[in-house]
Design a protein around this motif. Structure first.
Motif, short mmCIF file in Angstrom:
data_model
loop_
_atom_site.label_atom_id
_atom_site.label_comp_id
_atom_site.label_asym_id
_atom_site.label_seq_id
_atom_site.Cartn_x
_atom_site.Cartn_y
_atom_site.Cartn_z
N GLY A 84 0.82 -1.20 0.00
CA GLY A 84 0.00 0.00 0.00
C GLY A 84 0.85 1.25 0.00
O GLY A 84 0.47 2.28 -0.55
N ALA A 85 2.02 1.14 0.62
CA ALA A 85 2.94 2.27 0.68
C ALA A 85 4.33 1.76 0.99
O ALA A 85 4.49 0.68 1.59
N LEU A 86 5.32 2.50 0.58
CA LEU A 86 6.69 2.21 0.95
C LEU A 86 7.31 3.50 1.46
O LEU A 86 7.14 4.56 0.85
N ASP A 87 8.00 3.38 2.59
CA ASP A 87 8.55 4.56 3.26
C ASP A 87 10.07 4.53 3.29
O ASP A 87 10.68 3.47 3.33
N TRP A 88 10.64 5.71 3.37
CA TRP A 88 12.03 5.89 3.77
C TRP A 88 12.03 6.55 5.14
O TRP A 88 11.36 7.56 5.34
N TYR A 89 12.79 5.99 6.06
CA TYR A 89 13.02 6.55 7.38
C TYR A 89 14.51 6.85 7.51
O TYR A 89 15.33 6.31 6.77
N ARG A 90 14.85 7.63 8.52
CA ARG A 90 16.25 7.83 8.86
C ARG A 90 16.40 7.89 10.38
O ARG A 90 15.45 8.23 11.09
N GLN A 91 17.61 7.57 10.82
CA GLN A 91 17.85 7.55 12.26
C GLN A 91 19.29 7.94 12.54
O GLN A 91 20.22 7.49 11.87
N VAL A 92 19.44 8.79 13.56
CA VAL A 92 20.76 9.13 14.08
C VAL A 92 20.87 8.55 15.47
O VAL A 92 19.85 8.35 16.16
N PRO A 93 22.08 8.26 15.92
CA PRO A 93 22.25 7.64 17.23
C PRO A 93 21.59 8.47 18.33
O PRO A 93 21.73 9.70 18.37
N GLY A 94 20.87 7.79 19.19
CA GLY A 94 20.25 8.46 20.33
C GLY A 94 18.91 9.11 20.04
O GLY A 94 18.30 9.69 20.94
N LYS A 95 18.46 9.01 18.78
CA LYS A 95 17.18 9.63 18.42
C LYS A 95 16.24 8.58 17.82
O LYS A 95 16.67 7.54 17.34
N GLN A 96 14.96 8.91 17.83
CA GLN A 96 13.96 8.02 17.25
C GLN A 96 14.08 8.03 15.72
O GLN A 96 14.51 9.03 15.12
N ARG A 97 13.66 6.94 15.15
CA ARG A 97 13.63 6.86 13.69
C ARG A 97 12.59 7.88 13.17
O ARG A 97 11.49 7.98 13.70
N GLU A 98 12.97 8.59 12.13
CA GLU A 98 12.14 9.68 11.59
C GLU A 98 11.64 9.31 10.20
O GLU A 98 12.45 8.91 9.33
N LEU A 99 10.35 9.50 9.96
CA LEU A 99 9.79 9.27 8.63
C LEU A 99 10.21 10.40 7.71
O LEU A 99 9.98 11.56 8.01
N VAL A 100 10.79 10.03 6.56
CA VAL A 100 11.31 11.02 5.62
C VAL A 100 10.38 11.19 4.42
O VAL A 100 10.06 12.31 4.03
N ALA A 101 9.97 10.08 3.82
CA ALA A 101 9.16 10.15 2.61
C ALA A 101 8.37 8.86 2.45
O ALA A 101 8.82 7.79 2.88
#
Length: 116
Positions: free
Chosen positions: A31-48
């Protein structure tokens, strides 16, 4: 579902990179495909996100700089990143929800480092 990211690396501020997410299933199976990103010590963030109907959503922080697209014959979703900033440095992951149980599937990630 197997997802495999590629295309990360080191780039200078203002530069560009294209990430790819190769899927073991057709991108139209999701239904959808996402890109996330994550830096150490932070939550994973939805990008697109790209939806089955082709519509897209972007985080405010990347709107106008990143473009998500499908390469359906190759079972791949790409993330074209332009005008990169040091704040874009992160491990980038692709993600889908799939199946009757709606399980989450993640790739192993690809490192993007923006630095001079």
């Amino acid at each position: 579902v197997i997802l495999e990211e590629s295309g990360g690396g080191l780039v200078q501020p203002g530069g560009s990179l294209r990430l790819s997410c190769a899927s073991s299933l057709s991108v139209f199976d999701f239904g959808a495909l996402d890109w996330y990103r994550q830096v150490p010590g932070k939550q994973r963030e939805l990008v697109a996100t790209i939806f089955r109907n082709g519509s897209t959503n972007y985080a405010d922080s990347v709107q106008g700089r990143f473009t998500i697209s499908r390469d359906a014959p190759n079972y791949t979703v790409n993330l074209q990143m332009s005008r990169l900033k040091p704040g874009d440095t992160a491990v980038y992951y692709c993600h889908v929800i799939w199946g009757v149980a709606r399980n989450d599937y993640w790739g192993r990630g690809t490192q993007v480092t923006v630095s001079s």
